[in-house]
Write a protein that holds these residues in place. Structure first.
Motif, short mmCIF file in Angstrom:
data_model
loop_
_atom_site.label_atom_id
_atom_site.label_comp_id
_atom_site.label_asym_id
_atom_site.label_seq_id
_atom_site.Cartn_x
_atom_site.Cartn_y
_atom_site.Cartn_z
N ILE A 299 -98.93 24.06 174.91
CA ILE A 299 -100.30 24.31 174.46
C ILE A 299 -100.28 25.62 173.67
O ILE A 299 -99.66 26.59 174.10
CB ILE A 299 -101.26 24.46 175.66
CG1 ILE A 299 -101.32 23.18 176.49
CG2 ILE A 299 -102.65 24.88 175.20
CD1 ILE A 299 -102.04 23.34 177.83
N GLU A 300 -100.94 25.63 172.52
CA GLU A 300 -101.06 26.86 171.75
C GLU A 300 -102.42 26.89 171.07
O GLU A 300 -103.00 25.85 170.77
CB GLU A 300 -99.95 26.98 170.72
CG GLU A 300 -99.93 28.28 169.95
CD GLU A 300 -99.82 29.53 170.82
OE1 GLU A 300 -100.86 29.94 171.39
OE2 GLU A 300 -98.73 30.10 170.92
N LEU B 25 -107.96 27.17 179.43
CA LEU B 25 -106.54 26.86 179.22
C LEU B 25 -105.68 27.66 180.18
O LEU B 25 -105.97 28.82 180.48
CB LEU B 25 -106.14 27.15 177.78
CG LEU B 25 -106.86 26.35 176.71
CD1 LEU B 25 -106.45 26.83 175.33
CD2 LEU B 25 -106.60 24.87 176.87
N ARG C 5 -110.82 28.55 175.43
CA ARG C 5 -109.79 29.53 175.77
C ARG C 5 -109.77 29.87 177.26
O ARG C 5 -108.71 29.92 177.88
CB ARG C 5 -109.99 30.79 174.93
CG ARG C 5 -108.89 31.80 175.01
CD ARG C 5 -109.20 33.02 174.15
NE ARG C 5 -109.61 32.69 172.80
CZ ARG C 5 -108.80 32.59 171.75
NH1 ARG C 5 -107.52 32.80 171.90
NH2 ARG C 5 -109.29 32.30 170.57
N GLU D 298 -103.86 32.57 168.01
CA GLU D 298 -102.82 33.30 168.75
C GLU D 298 -101.45 33.07 168.12
O GLU D 298 -100.61 33.96 168.11
CB GLU D 298 -102.83 32.89 170.22
CG GLU D 298 -104.08 33.37 170.94
CD GLU D 298 -104.14 32.97 172.40
OE1 GLU D 298 -103.16 32.41 172.94
OE2 GLU D 298 -105.21 33.20 173.01
N PHE E 162 -94.48 26.67 169.87
CA PHE E 162 -94.60 26.59 171.33
C PHE E 162 -93.39 27.25 172.00
O PHE E 162 -92.50 26.56 172.51
CB PHE E 162 -94.69 25.13 171.78
CG PHE E 162 -95.83 24.36 171.18
CD1 PHE E 162 -97.11 24.46 171.70
CD2 PHE E 162 -95.63 23.52 170.10
CE1 PHE E 162 -98.17 23.74 171.15
CE2 PHE E 162 -96.67 22.79 169.54
CZ PHE E 162 -97.95 22.91 170.07
N GLN F 227 -102.98 30.14 181.54
CA GLN F 227 -102.38 31.35 180.96
C GLN F 227 -100.98 31.07 180.44
O GLN F 227 -100.58 31.61 179.42
CB GLN F 227 -102.33 32.47 181.99
CG GLN F 227 -103.64 33.16 182.22
CD GLN F 227 -104.09 33.92 180.98
OE1 GLN F 227 -105.02 33.49 180.29
NE2 GLN F 227 -103.46 35.03 180.70
N SER F 228 -100.24 30.25 181.15
CA SER F 228 -98.86 29.94 180.77
C SER F 228 -98.77 29.10 179.51
O SER F 228 -97.70 28.97 178.92
CB SER F 228 -98.16 29.18 181.91
OG SER F 228 -98.76 27.90 182.06
N ARG F 229 -99.88 28.47 179.13
CA ARG F 229 -99.95 27.53 178.00
C ARG F 229 -99.04 26.32 178.24
O ARG F 229 -98.48 25.75 177.32
CB ARG F 229 -99.61 28.20 176.68
CG ARG F 229 -100.56 29.32 176.27
CD ARG F 229 -101.97 28.80 176.09
NE ARG F 229 -102.82 29.78 175.44
CZ ARG F 229 -103.79 30.44 176.05
NH1 ARG F 229 -104.04 30.23 177.31
NH2 ARG F 229 -104.52 31.31 175.39
N ARG F 230 -98.92 25.93 179.52
CA ARG F 230 -98.17 24.73 179.90
C ARG F 230 -99.13 23.74 180.56
O ARG F 230 -99.89 24.12 181.45
CB ARG F 230 -97.04 25.05 180.88
CG ARG F 230 -95.97 25.93 180.31
CD ARG F 230 -94.88 26.32 181.30
NE ARG F 230 -95.19 26.07 182.69
CZ ARG F 230 -94.36 25.47 183.55
NH1 ARG F 230 -93.18 25.04 183.17
NH2 ARG F 230 -94.72 25.31 184.81
N GLU F 231 -99.06 22.50 180.14
CA GLU F 231 -99.96 21.47 180.67
C GLU F 231 -99.88 21.38 182.19
O GLU F 231 -100.90 21.20 182.86
CB GLU F 231 -99.61 20.11 180.06
CG GLU F 231 -100.43 18.96 180.60
CD GLU F 231 -100.00 17.62 180.05
OE1 GLU F 231 -100.88 16.77 179.91
OE2 GLU F 231 -98.81 17.42 179.76
N ARG G 40 -93.82 26.42 176.43
CA ARG G 40 -95.24 26.07 176.27
C ARG G 40 -95.37 24.69 175.67
O ARG G 40 -94.50 24.22 174.95
CB ARG G 40 -95.94 27.04 175.32
CG ARG G 40 -96.00 28.45 175.79
CD ARG G 40 -96.68 29.28 174.72
NE ARG G 40 -96.57 30.70 174.99
CZ ARG G 40 -97.07 31.62 174.22
NH1 ARG G 40 -97.72 31.30 173.12
NH2 ARG G 40 -96.92 32.89 174.53
#
Length: 111
Positions: free
Chosen positions: A35-36, A85, A82, A40, A29, A87-91, A33
Motif C-alpha cells: 500500500i502506498e 491505512l 490516510r 508520500e 512499495f 502504518q506499515s502500509r501492508r495489507e 509494503r
C-alpha cells in the motif's frame, strides 16, 4: 511484472490496474509494503523520480479480468483514508475492526 491498482477520488471510479517492473514496484512499495499514498511516494523519491517511474507504469494498463493478481494499491487523494491505512502500509496489518473475520484469520497467517 507486478500489478498495481490505482485508487483515487475521481468520479469515474475506474480504479484502473497497471503493470510495473520488479524494480519499479520495489521503488513504489519498499520494505514489503503493498500500500502506498502517492504524495508520500513523491515525498520519499522526489517529484522527478516519482514522475519518471510512474510515467512508465502508466504506459502498461491491464484489464482487470486479465490481471493475474493485484500486488499493490497506490492511493491518490487519500487525505480522508490516510488515518485508516496501516502504518506499515501492508495489507495484512489492517486494523481488525476494518475487516471481516475471514480476512482477520487470513491476515494473521501472513504477518
Amino acid at each position: 511484472m507486478k500489478n498495481i491498482q490505482i485508487v483515487d477520488g475521481a468520479a469515474n471510479a475506474t480504479f484502473s490496474v497497471f503493470q510495473a517492473t520488479e524494480d519499479e514496484f520495489a521503488a513504489i512499495f519498499p520494505d514489503g509494503r503493498d500500500i502506498e499514498i502517492a504524495d508520500e511516494l513523491t515525498d520519499r523519491l522526489g517529484l522527478t523520480e516519482a514522475e519518471r517511474i510512474l510515467s512508465q507504469v502508466w504506459e502498461r494498463p491491464v484489464l482487470k479480468r486479465e490481471a493475474n493478481g493485484i500486488h499493490g494499491t497506490l492511493f491518490y487523494d487519500a487525505d480522508n483514508r490516510r488515518e485508516f491505512l496501516p502504518q506499515s502500509r501492508r495489507e495484512v496489518d489492517w486494523d481488525e475492526r476494518f475487516v471481516n473475520e475471514a480476512q482477520r484469520a487470513l491476515f494473521r497467517q501472513h504477518r
